[in-house]
Motif scaffolding. Structure first.
Motif, PDB file in Angstrom:
ATOM      1  N   ARG A 182       0.843  -1.191   0.000  1.00 15.57           N
ATOM      2  CA  ARG A 182       0.000   0.000   0.000  1.00 15.57           C
ATOM      3  C   ARG A 182       0.877   1.240   0.000  1.00 15.57           C
ATOM      4  O   ARG A 182       2.058   1.189   0.353  1.00 15.57           O
ATOM      5  CB  ARG A 182      -0.951   0.018   1.181  1.00 15.57           C
ATOM      6  CG  ARG A 182      -0.279   0.319   2.499  1.00 15.57           C
ATOM      7  CD  ARG A 182      -1.306   0.476   3.591  1.00 15.57           C
ATOM      8  NE  ARG A 182      -0.665   0.947   4.809  1.00 15.57           N
ATOM      9  CZ  ARG A 182      -1.318   1.437   5.827  1.00 15.57           C
ATOM     10  NH1 ARG A 182      -2.626   1.532   5.798  1.00 15.57           N
ATOM     11  NH2 ARG A 182      -0.676   1.842   6.895  1.00 15.57           N
ATOM     12  N   ILE A 183       0.284   2.357  -0.377  1.00 17.19           N
ATOM     13  CA  ILE A 183       0.983   3.624  -0.328  1.00 17.19           C
ATOM     14  C   ILE A 183       1.264   3.926   1.136  1.00 17.19           C
ATOM     15  O   ILE A 183       0.369   3.836   1.980  1.00 17.19           O
ATOM     16  CB  ILE A 183       0.139   4.756  -0.967  1.00 17.19           C
ATOM     17  CG1 ILE A 183      -0.281   4.371  -2.390  1.00 17.19           C
ATOM     18  CG2 ILE A 183       0.901   6.071  -0.931  1.00 17.19           C
ATOM     19  CD1 ILE A 183       0.849   4.026  -3.327  1.00 17.19           C
ATOM     20  N   ALA A 184       2.501   4.267   1.453  1.00 13.76           N
ATOM     21  CA  ALA A 184       2.925   4.453   2.843  1.00 13.76           C
ATOM     22  C   ALA A 184       2.105   5.545   3.537  1.00 13.76           C
ATOM     23  O   ALA A 184       1.837   6.593   2.957  1.00 13.76           O
ATOM     24  CB  ALA A 184       4.410   4.802   2.897  1.00 13.76           C
ATOM     25  N   ASN A 185       1.738   5.248   4.757  1.00 14.54           N
ATOM     26  CA  ASN A 185       1.092   6.175   5.681  1.00 14.54           C
ATOM     27  C   ASN A 185      -0.306   6.616   5.311  1.00 14.54           C
ATOM     28  O   ASN A 185      -0.888   7.409   6.040  1.00 14.54           O
ATOM     29  CB  ASN A 185       1.953   7.427   5.884  1.00 14.54           C
ATOM     30  CG  ASN A 185       3.318   7.110   6.424  1.00 14.54           C
ATOM     31  OD1 ASN A 185       3.461   6.252   7.285  1.00 14.54           O
ATOM     32  ND2 ASN A 185       4.325   7.779   5.913  1.00 14.54           N
ATOM     33  N   GLN A 186      -0.845   6.189   4.200  1.00 12.48           N
ATOM     34  CA  GLN A 186      -2.165   6.707   3.844  1.00 12.48           C
ATOM     35  C   GLN A 186      -3.116   5.685   3.260  1.00 12.48           C
ATOM     36  O   GLN A 186      -4.273   5.973   3.057  1.00 12.48           O
ATOM     37  CB  GLN A 186      -2.029   7.881   2.871  1.00 12.48           C
ATOM     38  CG  GLN A 186      -1.439   7.487   1.541  1.00 12.48           C
ATOM     39  CD  GLN A 186      -1.323   8.678   0.608  1.00 12.48           C
ATOM     40  OE1 GLN A 186      -1.579   9.805   0.983  1.00 12.48           O
ATOM     41  NE2 GLN A 186      -0.937   8.433  -0.619  1.00 12.48           N
ATOM     42  N   GLY A 187      -2.657   4.501   2.952  1.00 10.15           N
ATOM     43  CA  GLY A 187      -3.573   3.585   2.310  1.00 10.15           C
ATOM     44  C   GLY A 187      -3.216   3.570   0.865  1.00 10.15           C
ATOM     45  O   GLY A 187      -2.070   3.380   0.636  1.00 10.15           O
ATOM     46  N   PRO A 188      -3.973   3.791  -0.038  1.00 13.96           N
ATOM     47  CA  PRO A 188      -4.676   2.742  -0.752  1.00 13.96           C
ATOM     48  C   PRO A 188      -3.779   1.551  -1.071  1.00 13.96           C
ATOM     49  O   PRO A 188      -2.590   1.704  -1.277  1.00 13.96           O
ATOM     50  CB  PRO A 188      -5.169   3.420  -2.021  1.00 13.96           C
ATOM     51  CG  PRO A 188      -4.342   4.623  -2.205  1.00 13.96           C
ATOM     52  CD  PRO A 188      -3.874   5.007  -0.832  1.00 13.96           C
ATOM     53  N   TRP A 189      -4.413   0.395  -1.089  1.00 14.76           N
ATOM     54  CA  TRP A 189      -3.717  -0.860  -1.366  1.00 14.76           C
ATOM     55  C   TRP A 189      -3.617  -1.074  -2.867  1.00 14.76           C
ATOM     56  O   TRP A 189      -4.548  -0.766  -3.601  1.00 14.76           O
ATOM     57  CB  TRP A 189      -4.460  -2.027  -0.727  1.00 14.76           C
ATOM     58  CG  TRP A 189      -4.423  -1.949   0.762  1.00 14.76           C
ATOM     59  CD1 TRP A 189      -5.292  -1.256   1.563  1.00 14.76           C
ATOM     60  CD2 TRP A 189      -3.467  -2.541   1.637  1.00 14.76           C
ATOM     61  NE1 TRP A 189      -4.925  -1.389   2.880  1.00 14.76           N
ATOM     62  CE2 TRP A 189      -3.815  -2.170   2.960  1.00 14.76           C
ATOM     63  CE3 TRP A 189      -2.353  -3.353   1.440  1.00 14.76           C
ATOM     64  CZ2 TRP A 189      -3.088  -2.588   4.069  1.00 14.76           C
ATOM     65  CZ3 TRP A 189      -1.630  -3.770   2.538  1.00 14.76           C
ATOM     66  CH2 TRP A 189      -1.996  -3.396   3.838  1.00 14.76           C
ATOM     67  N   LEU A 190      -2.480  -1.605  -3.304  1.00 16.89           N
ATOM     68  CA  LEU A 190      -2.313  -1.959  -4.710  1.00 16.89           C
ATOM     69  C   LEU A 190      -2.930  -3.331  -4.959  1.00 16.89           C
ATOM     70  O   LEU A 190      -2.900  -4.197  -4.102  1.00 16.89           O
ATOM     71  CB  LEU A 190      -0.838  -1.997  -5.101  1.00 16.89           C
ATOM     72  CG  LEU A 190      -0.043  -0.702  -4.974  1.00 16.89           C
ATOM     73  CD1 LEU A 190       1.356  -0.899  -5.529  1.00 16.89           C
ATOM     74  CD2 LEU A 190      -0.735   0.452  -5.666  1.00 16.89           C
TER      75      LEU A 190
END
Length: 120
Positions: free
Chosen positions: A90-98
């Motif tokens: 996922r994008i670090a510190n904020q979510g969205p999951w790949l």
């Protein structure tokens, strides 16, 4: 066996995908279309536990978005893969999951052989 997918995820304003697991190296790409110069940082997870971070600033697949340098590769310790069932990012510190989550073949979860993976 590894299945490469062209599936992209765009939660929020982020595009990206996990493209595969090659031996113990996870690959993928992540891109912010609203800020093409930004190089995103991703958190890598094995069975829900964060095992590291990687910056998406490497050459990426030709069918991916951006300027061609939003890719990443991350070496996962073989010992972490021994009984693992899935790998995600996922994008670090904020979510969205790949997408997609990489699911490890059951036959290789308890083996000393290099793990093989498939995409779901």
């Amino acid at each position: 066996m590894l299945t490469r997918t062209k599936t992209k995820t765009s939660p929020g304003n982020i595009a990206g995908a996990l493209t595969g697991l090659y031996d113990n190296v996870l690959t993928g790409w992540a891109y912010n279309p609203q800020d093409p110069e930004q190089r995103l940082v991703l958190e890598i997870y094995v069975d829900g536990a964060c095992v590291g971070v990687v910056r998406a600033d490497q050459e990426q697949p030709t069918d991916a978005e951006g300027d061609g340098f939003h890719g990443f590769s991350f070496d996962i310790k073989r010992s972490w893969l021994g009984g693992a069932k899935n790998i995600s990012a996922r994008i670090a510190n904020q979510g969205p999951w790949l997408a997609p989550v990489i699911t490890l073949d059951t036959a290789h979860q308890n083996s000393q052989l290099p793990p093989h993976a498939s995409s779901v």
